[in-house]
Design an enzyme around this catalytic site. Structure first.
Site, PDB file in Angstrom:
ATOM      1  N   HIS A   1     -46.507 -70.636  10.332  1.00  0.00           N
ATOM      2  CA  HIS A   1     -45.713 -70.975  11.616  1.00  0.00           C
ATOM      3  C   HIS A   1     -44.299 -71.183  11.041  1.00  0.00           C
ATOM      4  CE1 HIS A   1     -45.572 -71.433  16.026  1.00  0.00           C
ATOM      5  NE2 HIS A   1     -44.436 -71.951  15.638  1.00  0.00           N
TER       6      HIS A   1
ATOM      7  N   HIS B   1     -40.027 -69.975  11.909  1.00  0.00           N
ATOM      8  CA  HIS B   1     -38.982 -68.912  12.537  1.00  0.00           C
ATOM      9  C   HIS B   1     -37.862 -68.374  11.808  1.00  0.00           C
ATOM     10  CE1 HIS B   1     -40.942 -69.471  16.754  1.00  0.00           C
ATOM     11  NE2 HIS B   1     -41.289 -70.421  16.337  1.00  0.00           N
TER      12      HIS B   1
ATOM     13  N   ASP C   1     -35.162 -67.316  12.529  1.00  0.00           N
ATOM     14  CA  ASP C   1     -33.752 -67.831  13.129  1.00  0.00           C
ATOM     15  C   ASP C   1     -33.789 -69.412  13.310  1.00  0.00           C
ATOM     16  OD1 ASP C   1     -35.746 -67.849  14.987  1.00  0.00           O
ATOM     17  OD2 ASP C   1     -34.343 -67.421  16.549  1.00  0.00           O
TER      18      ASP C   1
ATOM     19  N   GLY D   1     -41.144 -69.049  23.315  1.00  0.00           N
ATOM     20  CA  GLY D   1     -40.108 -69.562  24.043  1.00  0.00           C
ATOM     21  C   GLY D   1     -40.709 -70.816  25.004  1.00  0.00           C
TER      22      GLY D   1
ATOM     23  N   HIS E   1     -47.707 -69.052  21.045  1.00  0.00           N
ATOM     24  CA  HIS E   1     -47.247 -70.344  21.196  1.00  0.00           C
ATOM     25  C   HIS E   1     -48.003 -70.992  22.444  1.00  0.00           C
ATOM     26  CE1 HIS E   1     -44.125 -69.566  18.383  1.00  0.00           C
ATOM     27  NE2 HIS E   1     -43.600 -70.687  18.450  1.00  0.00           N
TER      28      HIS E   1
ATOM     29  N   GLU F   1     -48.007 -76.826  23.111  1.00  0.00           N
ATOM     30  CA  GLU F   1     -46.921 -77.640  22.525  1.00  0.00           C
ATOM     31  C   GLU F   1     -46.200 -78.690  23.477  1.00  0.00           C
ATOM     32  OE1 GLU F   1     -42.889 -77.037  19.941  1.00  0.00           O
ATOM     33  OE2 GLU F   1     -43.616 -75.482  21.297  1.00  0.00           O
TER      34      GLU F   1
ATOM     35  N   ASP G   1     -42.288 -74.730  11.332  1.00  0.00           N
ATOM     36  CA  ASP G   1     -41.613 -74.424  12.665  1.00  0.00           C
ATOM     37  C   ASP G   1     -40.210 -73.905  12.173  1.00  0.00           C
ATOM     38  OD1 ASP G   1     -41.790 -73.639  15.303  1.00  0.00           O
ATOM     39  OD2 ASP G   1     -41.506 -75.500  15.986  1.00  0.00           O
TER      40      ASP G   1
END
Length: 381
Positions: A23, A25, A27, A185, A212, A215, A304
């Protein structure tokens, strides 16, 4: 020799240990210096800081708010400089390099192609640029004497309406560097059930996807991801702790959803530092990962967003070692869990476990035994 025999690993051993990341990202992991350079090249003038060190600090402080929505706002700047083929290629290559230098041997890195179209690229051009960047990063890592394999997860945004389109894209590139699909998101107000057509398509195609869930939102998000959508893994899933009761005498009772998650060996993509920033846990010592590990859930350790959390896989493990006195055996357990849960074929996962991960940890444990034997000999002498 049992795990209790070993002392906690040193920072150097943690860095050198083979690690698996599920996991992360794309960006959320840019180098601050790269952001500054790409902003200059592309004419983006919205950065809050233009000196790399100060910019890196700004990202960490802006993300450290306790709000998932505020945390997600930081991505406007990284996505803004990732709108050309060259930028995407560079960011992906540097991502693979950075992970390899941190001892990561296998990684699944996710990104949303729909967020990189402002410069005129097509979805296909975005995917191909990132895939080529990952391959270049793997090549540079090999040249530096390190090994890493990176697979892409294509992400659809929960608040948008392109999930099926992105799922179809992931399926087209599944043999060319893309290993699965994800949605991301804000959870609140945007349940995964809004995208059932995408998940049904992926299931018909026998493809892999993670969601996702659990969380910022609680058990209903996890239940929907598993029972309505059929997710293979839970992105975060930390709120499964809400279905676990610990009595004053230390006895533990699992609710039906928690029991299902453990019994079915549903992988949890836990991200300790990120969870603190978004308010899912108050401290590393209080993070549910400690109890989930004791209860033998399929827990994994992840970063993350390395930029926003100012972290790496080594740092995440250092924090866990300090909080829970974990040993190399514990690190190996988390790492094997992650490799078992990866979205590549079984034989390739097994080869990574038997040929890379287990030998890597065995070598580190041998170093410890040699050091202990030498220390004992000196004290006897």
């Amino acid at each position: 020799m049992t795990s209790q025999t070993y002392r906690s690993p040193t920072a150097d051993q943690i860095r050198r240990a083979p690690k698996v990341l599920l996991h992360d990202h794309l960006d959320g992991g840019l180098r601050p210096g790269t952001i500054v350079e790409l902003a200059r090249e592309t004419g983006y003038d919205g950065l809050p800081e233009t000196e790399p060190d100060k910019l890196g600090l700004w990202f960490r402080e802006a993300a450290d708010s306790g709000s998932l929505e505020r945390y997600l706002e930081t991505f406007a700047h990284t996505c803004a400089v990732m709108q050309t083929r060259d930028a995407l290629f560079r960011v992906a290559a540097e991502c693979a390099e950075d992970l390899a230098s941190d001892g990561v041997v296998y990684a699944e890195v996710r990104y949303a192609p729909e967020q990189h179209l402002e410069g005129g690229l097509s979805l296909e051009e975005v995917v191909e640029a990132v895939n080529e960047g990952f391959k270049e990063g793997e090549r540079r890592a090999r040249q530096a004497g390190r090994r890493i394999r990176v697979g892409a997860l294509l992400t659809a945004m929960r608040h948008a309406a392109r999930a099926l389109e992105i799922a179809e894209l992931a399926n087209r590139y599944r043999d060319s560097g893309v290993v699965g699909f994800d949605i991301a998101g804000a959870e609140a107000g945007f349940p995964p059930t809004r995208h059932l057509d995408a998940f049904e398509f992926l299931k018909r195609e026998n493809n892999h996807f993670t969601i996702h869930a659990g969380e910022a939102f609680g058990l209903p998000s996890i239940w929907q991801a598993l029972q309505w959508c059929g997710a293979d893994r839970l992105g975060h899933g930390v709120r499964i702790i809400d279905d676990i009761e610990v009595a004053e005498d230390g006895s533990v009772t699992l609710g039906r959803l928690a029991s299902y998650v453990r019994d079915k060996r549903v992988p949890l993509e836990l991200c300790p530092s990120s969870n603190l920033q978004t308010g899912a846990a108050a401290s590393i010592a209080e993070h549910p990962i400690g109890l989930l590990r004791k209860l033998h859930f399929r827990a994994t350790v992840n970063t993350d967003n390395r930029l926003m959390s100012g972290t790496s896989m080594s740092r995440e493990f250092e924090l866990l070692v300090d909080a829970f006195d974990y040993t190399l055996d514990d690190m190996q357990w988390f790492t094997v869990n992650a490799m078992k849960s990866a979205f590549i074929p079984f034989d390739e996962r097994l080869a990574m476990i038997n040929d890379v991960i287990k030998p890597g940890y065995a070598e580190l444990k041998s170093e410890w035994l040699f050091t202990q034997t030498a220390t004992t000999s000196e004290s006897l002498g």
